[in-house]
Motif scaffolding. Structure first.
Motif, PDB file in Angstrom:
ATOM      1  N   VAL A 101       0.836  -1.256   0.018  1.00  0.00           N
ATOM      2  CA  VAL A 101       0.187   0.025  -0.083  1.00  0.00           C
ATOM      3  C   VAL A 101       0.989   1.224   0.010  1.00  0.00           C
ATOM      4  CG1 VAL A 101      -1.900   1.005   1.063  1.00  0.00           C
ATOM      5  CG2 VAL A 101      -1.647  -1.293   1.505  1.00  0.00           C
ATOM      6  N   GLY A 102       0.907   1.798  -0.964  1.00  0.00           N
ATOM      7  CA  GLY A 102       1.770   3.139  -1.110  1.00  0.00           C
ATOM      8  C   GLY A 102       0.868   4.294  -0.961  1.00  0.00           C
ATOM      9  N   LYS A 103       1.356   5.523  -0.702  1.00  0.00           N
ATOM     10  CA  LYS A 103       0.534   6.540  -0.450  1.00  0.00           C
ATOM     11  C   LYS A 103      -0.499   6.989  -1.430  1.00  0.00           C
ATOM     12  CE  LYS A 103       3.702   9.672   1.003  1.00  0.00           C
ATOM     13  NZ  LYS A 103       4.423  10.460   1.094  1.00  0.00           N
ATOM     14  N   GLU A 104      -0.122   6.510  -2.680  1.00  0.00           N
ATOM     15  CA  GLU A 104      -0.888   6.770  -3.931  1.00  0.00           C
ATOM     16  C   GLU A 104      -0.962   5.631  -4.798  1.00  0.00           C
ATOM     17  OE1 GLU A 104      -1.594  11.322  -4.651  1.00  0.00           O
ATOM     18  OE2 GLU A 104       0.472  10.908  -4.812  1.00  0.00           O
ATOM     19  N   SER A 105      -0.945   4.495  -4.088  1.00  0.00           N
ATOM     20  CA  SER A 105      -1.057   3.157  -5.087  1.00  0.00           C
ATOM     21  C   SER A 105      -1.531   2.071  -4.198  1.00  0.00           C
ATOM     22  CB  SER A 105       0.092   2.875  -5.614  1.00  0.00           C
ATOM     23  OG  SER A 105       1.254   2.163  -4.756  1.00  0.00           O
ATOM     24  N   ASP A 106      -2.123   1.062  -4.575  1.00  0.00           N
ATOM     25  CA  ASP A 106      -2.116  -0.293  -4.031  1.00  0.00           C
ATOM     26  C   ASP A 106      -1.717  -1.307  -4.985  1.00  0.00           C
ATOM     27  OD1 ASP A 106      -3.801   0.248  -1.771  1.00  0.00           O
ATOM     28  OD2 ASP A 106      -5.554   0.879  -2.965  1.00  0.00           O
ATOM     29  N   MET A 120       0.552  -6.280  -9.716  1.00  0.00           N
ATOM     30  CA  MET A 120      -0.306  -5.342 -10.169  1.00  0.00           C
ATOM     31  C   MET A 120      -0.447  -3.818  -9.337  1.00  0.00           C
ATOM     32  SD  MET A 120      -4.450  -5.657 -10.955  1.00  0.00           S
ATOM     33  CE  MET A 120      -5.060  -5.692  -9.117  1.00  0.00           C
ATOM     34  N   LYS A 121      -0.027  -2.783 -10.131  1.00  0.00           N
ATOM     35  CA  LYS A 121      -0.051  -1.583  -9.240  1.00  0.00           C
ATOM     36  C   LYS A 121      -1.133  -0.699  -9.825  1.00  0.00           C
ATOM     37  CE  LYS A 121       2.894   2.358  -7.966  1.00  0.00           C
ATOM     38  NZ  LYS A 121       4.139   2.969  -8.130  1.00  0.00           N
ATOM     39  N   LEU A 122      -2.114  -0.468  -8.907  1.00  0.00           N
ATOM     40  CA  LEU A 122      -3.234   0.583  -9.119  1.00  0.00           C
ATOM     41  C   LEU A 122      -2.837   1.804  -8.522  1.00  0.00           C
ATOM     42  CD1 LEU A 122      -5.939  -2.076  -7.993  1.00  0.00           C
ATOM     43  CD2 LEU A 122      -5.475  -1.598 -10.255  1.00  0.00           C
ATOM     44  N   LEU A 188       6.866  -9.725 -10.663  1.00  0.00           N
ATOM     45  CA  LEU A 188       6.814  -9.744  -9.168  1.00  0.00           C
ATOM     46  C   LEU A 188       8.392  -9.899  -8.893  1.00  0.00           C
ATOM     47  CD1 LEU A 188       4.987  -9.826  -6.729  1.00  0.00           C
ATOM     48  CD2 LEU A 188       5.454 -12.274  -6.399  1.00  0.00           C
ATOM     49  N   VAL A 189       8.817  -8.864  -7.979  1.00  0.00           N
ATOM     50  CA  VAL A 189      10.095  -8.765  -7.264  1.00  0.00           C
ATOM     51  C   VAL A 189      10.192  -9.559  -6.270  1.00  0.00           C
ATOM     52  CG1 VAL A 189      11.972  -7.298  -6.405  1.00  0.00           C
ATOM     53  CG2 VAL A 189      10.219  -6.598  -8.150  1.00  0.00           C
ATOM     54  N   GLN A 190      11.229 -10.570  -6.168  1.00  0.00           N
ATOM     55  CA  GLN A 190      11.472 -11.219  -5.188  1.00  0.00           C
ATOM     56  C   GLN A 190      12.230 -10.486  -3.948  1.00  0.00           C
ATOM     57  OE1 GLN A 190       9.845 -13.981  -4.539  1.00  0.00           O
ATOM     58  NE2 GLN A 190       9.342 -14.057  -6.633  1.00  0.00           N
ATOM     59  N   PHE A 230      12.222   2.938   0.615  1.00  0.00           N
ATOM     60  CA  PHE A 230      10.934   2.444   0.157  1.00  0.00           C
ATOM     61  C   PHE A 230      10.753   1.731  -1.074  1.00  0.00           C
ATOM     62  CE2 PHE A 230      10.508   5.319   3.751  1.00  0.00           C
ATOM     63  CZ  PHE A 230       9.755   4.691   4.649  1.00  0.00           C
ATOM     64  N   ASN A 231      11.746   2.466  -2.326  1.00  0.00           N
ATOM     65  CA  ASN A 231      11.609   2.308  -3.399  1.00  0.00           C
ATOM     66  C   ASN A 231      12.741   1.311  -3.891  1.00  0.00           C
ATOM     67  OD1 ASN A 231       9.360   3.396  -3.919  1.00  0.00           O
ATOM     68  ND2 ASN A 231       9.990   5.341  -3.829  1.00  0.00           N
ATOM     69  N   ILE A 232      13.420   0.771  -3.215  1.00  0.00           N
ATOM     70  CA  ILE A 232      14.489  -0.106  -3.696  1.00  0.00           C
ATOM     71  C   ILE A 232      14.480  -1.566  -2.846  1.00  0.00           C
ATOM     72  CG2 ILE A 232      17.149  -0.641  -3.166  1.00  0.00           C
ATOM     73  CD1 ILE A 232      17.564   2.626  -2.876  1.00  0.00           C
ATOM     74  N   ILE A 243      12.030   0.388  -7.927  1.00  0.00           N
ATOM     75  CA  ILE A 243      10.647   0.336  -8.261  1.00  0.00           C
ATOM     76  C   ILE A 243      10.204   1.879  -8.443  1.00  0.00           C
ATOM     77  CG2 ILE A 243      10.403  -1.929  -7.725  1.00  0.00           C
ATOM     78  CD1 ILE A 243       8.792  -0.790  -4.993  1.00  0.00           C
ATOM     79  N   ASP A 244       8.946   1.930  -8.884  1.00  0.00           N
ATOM     80  CA  ASP A 244       8.386   3.358  -8.228  1.00  0.00           C
ATOM     81  C   ASP A 244       8.748   4.527  -9.287  1.00  0.00           C
ATOM     82  OD1 ASP A 244       6.351   4.938  -7.281  1.00  0.00           O
ATOM     83  OD2 ASP A 244       7.180   4.745  -4.968  1.00  0.00           O
ATOM     84  N   PHE A 245       8.320   4.663 -10.725  1.00  0.00           N
ATOM     85  CA  PHE A 245       8.820   5.643 -11.335  1.00  0.00           C
ATOM     86  C   PHE A 245       8.014   6.751 -11.678  1.00  0.00           C
ATOM     87  CE2 PHE A 245      10.152   1.407 -12.440  1.00  0.00           C
ATOM     88  CZ  PHE A 245      11.542   1.355 -11.839  1.00  0.00           C
TER      89      PHE A 245
HETATM   90  P1  ADP Z   1       4.047   3.790  -4.399  1.00  0.00           P
HETATM   91  O1  ADP Z   1       4.365   4.657  -5.665  1.00  0.00           O
HETATM   92  O2  ADP Z   1       2.579   3.994  -3.861  1.00  0.00           O
HETATM   93  O3  ADP Z   1       5.191   4.148  -3.210  1.00  0.00           O
HETATM   94  P2  ADP Z   1       5.467   1.305  -4.974  1.00  0.00           P
HETATM   95  O4  ADP Z   1       5.861   1.155  -6.446  1.00  0.00           O
HETATM   96  O5  ADP Z   1       6.672   2.132  -4.454  1.00  0.00           O
HETATM   97  O6  ADP Z   1       4.175   2.592  -4.623  1.00  0.00           O
HETATM   98  O7  ADP Z   1       4.897   0.259  -4.311  1.00  0.00           O
HETATM   99  C1  ADP Z   1       4.625   0.119  -3.158  1.00  0.00           C
HETATM  100  C2  ADP Z   1       5.071  -1.180  -2.434  1.00  0.00           C
HETATM  101  O8  ADP Z   1       4.631  -2.370  -3.023  1.00  0.00           O
HETATM  102  C3  ADP Z   1       6.789  -1.454  -2.430  1.00  0.00           C
HETATM  103  O9  ADP Z   1       7.388  -0.860  -1.283  1.00  0.00           O
HETATM  104  C4  ADP Z   1       6.731  -2.887  -2.246  1.00  0.00           C
HETATM  105  O10 ADP Z   1       6.745  -3.543  -1.005  1.00  0.00           O
HETATM  106  C5  ADP Z   1       5.602  -3.209  -3.117  1.00  0.00           C
HETATM  107  N1  ADP Z   1       5.842  -3.493  -4.654  1.00  0.00           N
HETATM  108  C6  ADP Z   1       5.815  -2.735  -5.646  1.00  0.00           C
HETATM  109  N2  ADP Z   1       6.125  -3.115  -6.906  1.00  0.00           N
HETATM  110  C7  ADP Z   1       6.482  -4.688  -6.586  1.00  0.00           C
HETATM  111  C8  ADP Z   1       6.860  -5.525  -7.348  1.00  0.00           C
HETATM  112  N3  ADP Z   1       6.988  -5.386  -8.775  1.00  0.00           N
HETATM  113  N4  ADP Z   1       6.948  -6.713  -6.842  1.00  0.00           N
HETATM  114  C9  ADP Z   1       6.936  -6.781  -5.420  1.00  0.00           C
HETATM  115  N5  ADP Z   1       6.664  -6.055  -4.749  1.00  0.00           N
HETATM  116  C10 ADP Z   1       6.327  -4.667  -5.072  1.00  0.00           C
END
Ligand code: ADP
Ligand code: MG
Length: 392
Positions: A101-106, A120-122, A188-190, A230-232, A243-245
């Motif tokens: 759960v990001g600030k602006e995503s699920d 899946m990022k919404l 999906l990132v491990q 949070f984005n690494i 992640i998160d671009f």
């Molecule tokens: P936001 O823009 O809301 O910060 P992120 O892209 O940073 O969203 O994602 C929020 C969280 O979701 C990450 O901190 C991570 O735990 C999880 N996450 C996001 N993308 C992936 C992915 N491809 N694989 C596994 N976990 C992910």
């Protein structure tokens, strides 16, 4: 936790037709007059009204009769349109537990027909309150009430385009699979976000790799702008994935230097605090020194000399310059506001669309599930021969 998309399974072709009609109406109406929905959907014998009641019951639309009898999509409604379209395309077949759960995503797990699990990022831009969006000077004011739909779609489009380009250029990012509306499907990132990691076997190496990524990005003409723990993501082998671009900018952005320095500082600060690391000297992985400032820290000037053109390639792809400017303005003004606003963390509670978010969480019936459990709710791709204008 599990995302129960049962409602989606039981929605009929007419339900989706009307839901899509509401979406179409929202291109130029904040609240779409029921009559217009009816005209767009074109169902016989007043069918639209009956369907609207069903959609309302499932919290896919919101009813507003303040000025006239009208409807708008909820996040859930928008989610279902995106999910349905992607399922119809065969991108995935089921939705599983929520993993972020990001600030602006699920973020949810989804699984393909053959059982491959993807992420899946919404996007939910506009979920948190944002004074600038509400202020008079706001550039989006004319469309503020339905900007979440527009902004979330742009954020997804941008994220997808950047993820793909970065992956093509060998950056460690998730594989970009597909994108529809506000939804991005990726591998999906491990591993875990770095923020959750208390100990590293090779903190120096991890630090160098991460800093090297910021430098390499800038050499390609890009700055992440939210490069932090949070984005690494990091796995058990200490392999890094970023992640998160949606907030990335070009090195030619007027605040590029500040964004670059801030990304670097975030990493220094985190490693100093968490791993008690004080890297005096930054050395590239191949052993050659890079052109640093006096403190041994990568400087914006040094990387800019070799800045590539990925930023230009990306600017030319996906969406228009106007859209890009609007979204970047939103994201960066918001970030500035948040950093100067101590109460920003409570923003979520004051969300403009708060009822939708709460409704979504409730109506999706997120239930406890073994964290190792795989997605298990299959969505049937019923009307895959729906006209493309309705599927998109
Ligand atoms: P936001 O823009 O809301 O910060 P992120 O892209 O940073 O969203 O994602 C929020 C969280 O979701 C990450 O901190 C991570 O735990 C999880 N996450 C996001 N993308 C992936 C992915 N491809 N694989 C596994 N976990 C992910
Ligand atoms: Mg994030």
């Amino acid at each position: 936790m599990k995302l129960d998309v049962n409602a989606l399974r039981y929605l009929s072709k007419d339900d989706f037709r009307v839901l899509t009609a509401v979406e179409m109406g929202m291109r130029n109406h904040e609240i779409v007059p029921a009559e217009l929905v009816d005209r767009i959907a074109g169902l016989k014998h007043g069918g639209t009204y009956k369907v609207l009641r069903n959609l309302l019951k499932n919290k896919l639309v919101h009813h507003d009769a303040t000025k006239y009898d009208g409807y708008r999509l909820t996040y859930l409604g928008y989610d279902f349109l995106a999910i349905k379209t992607l399922v119809n395309r065969g991108v995935f077949a089921s939705v599983g537990r929520q993993i972020g759960v990001g600030k602006e995503s699920d973020i949810f797990e989804v699984a393909t027909e053959d059982g491959t699990v993807l992420a899946m990022k919404l996007h939910r831009l506009g979920r948190t309150s944002f004074r600038a969006v509400k202020s008079k000077r706001d550039y989006l004011q004319h469309r503020r009430s339905f900007n979440w739909l527009y902004l979330s779609r742009l954020a997804a489009l941008k994220e997808f385009a950047f993820m793909k380009a970065l992956g093509d250029h060998g950056f460690p990012v998730p594989t970009a699979v597909d994108c529809n509306r506000h939804c991005v499907i990726m591998s999906l990132v491990q591993g875990y976000p770095l923020v959750q990691v208390k100990e590293l076997q090779n903190p120096d190496d991890v630090f160098d790799t991460i800093l090297g990524l910021v430098v390499r990005l800038a050499e390609h003409g890009l700055i992440h702008c939210d490069f932090n723990e949070f984005n690494i993501m990091i796995d058990d082998e200490e392999k890094i994935t970023m992640i998160d671009f949606p907030q990335m900018v070009s090195v030619s952005h007027r605040n590029a230097q500040m964004f670059f320095d801030r990304d670097i500082e975030c990493i220094y600060k985190f490693f100093r605090k968490r791993f008690h690391l004080s890297s005096e000297k930054y050395v590239e992985q191949d052993g050659s020194d890079i052109d640093d400032d006096e403190n041994g820290r990568p400087s914006f000037q040094s990387v800019q000399k070799s800045a590539g053109s990925l930023d230009k390639e990306l600017a030319a792809s996906g969406f228009t310059r106007k859209e890009q400017v609007e979204m970047d303005k939103y994201i960066h003004e918001k970030a500035e506001e948040e950093s100067s606003d101590d109460d920003s963390t409570s923003d979520r509670d004051n969300s403009e669309d708060g009822d939708d978010v709460a409704g979504k969480i409730n109506s999706l019936k997120i239930a406890e599930q073994d964290s190792a459990g795989a997605p298990d709710c299959t969505i049937e791709a019923r009307d895959s021969n729906e006209p493309e204008t309705f599927a998109e």
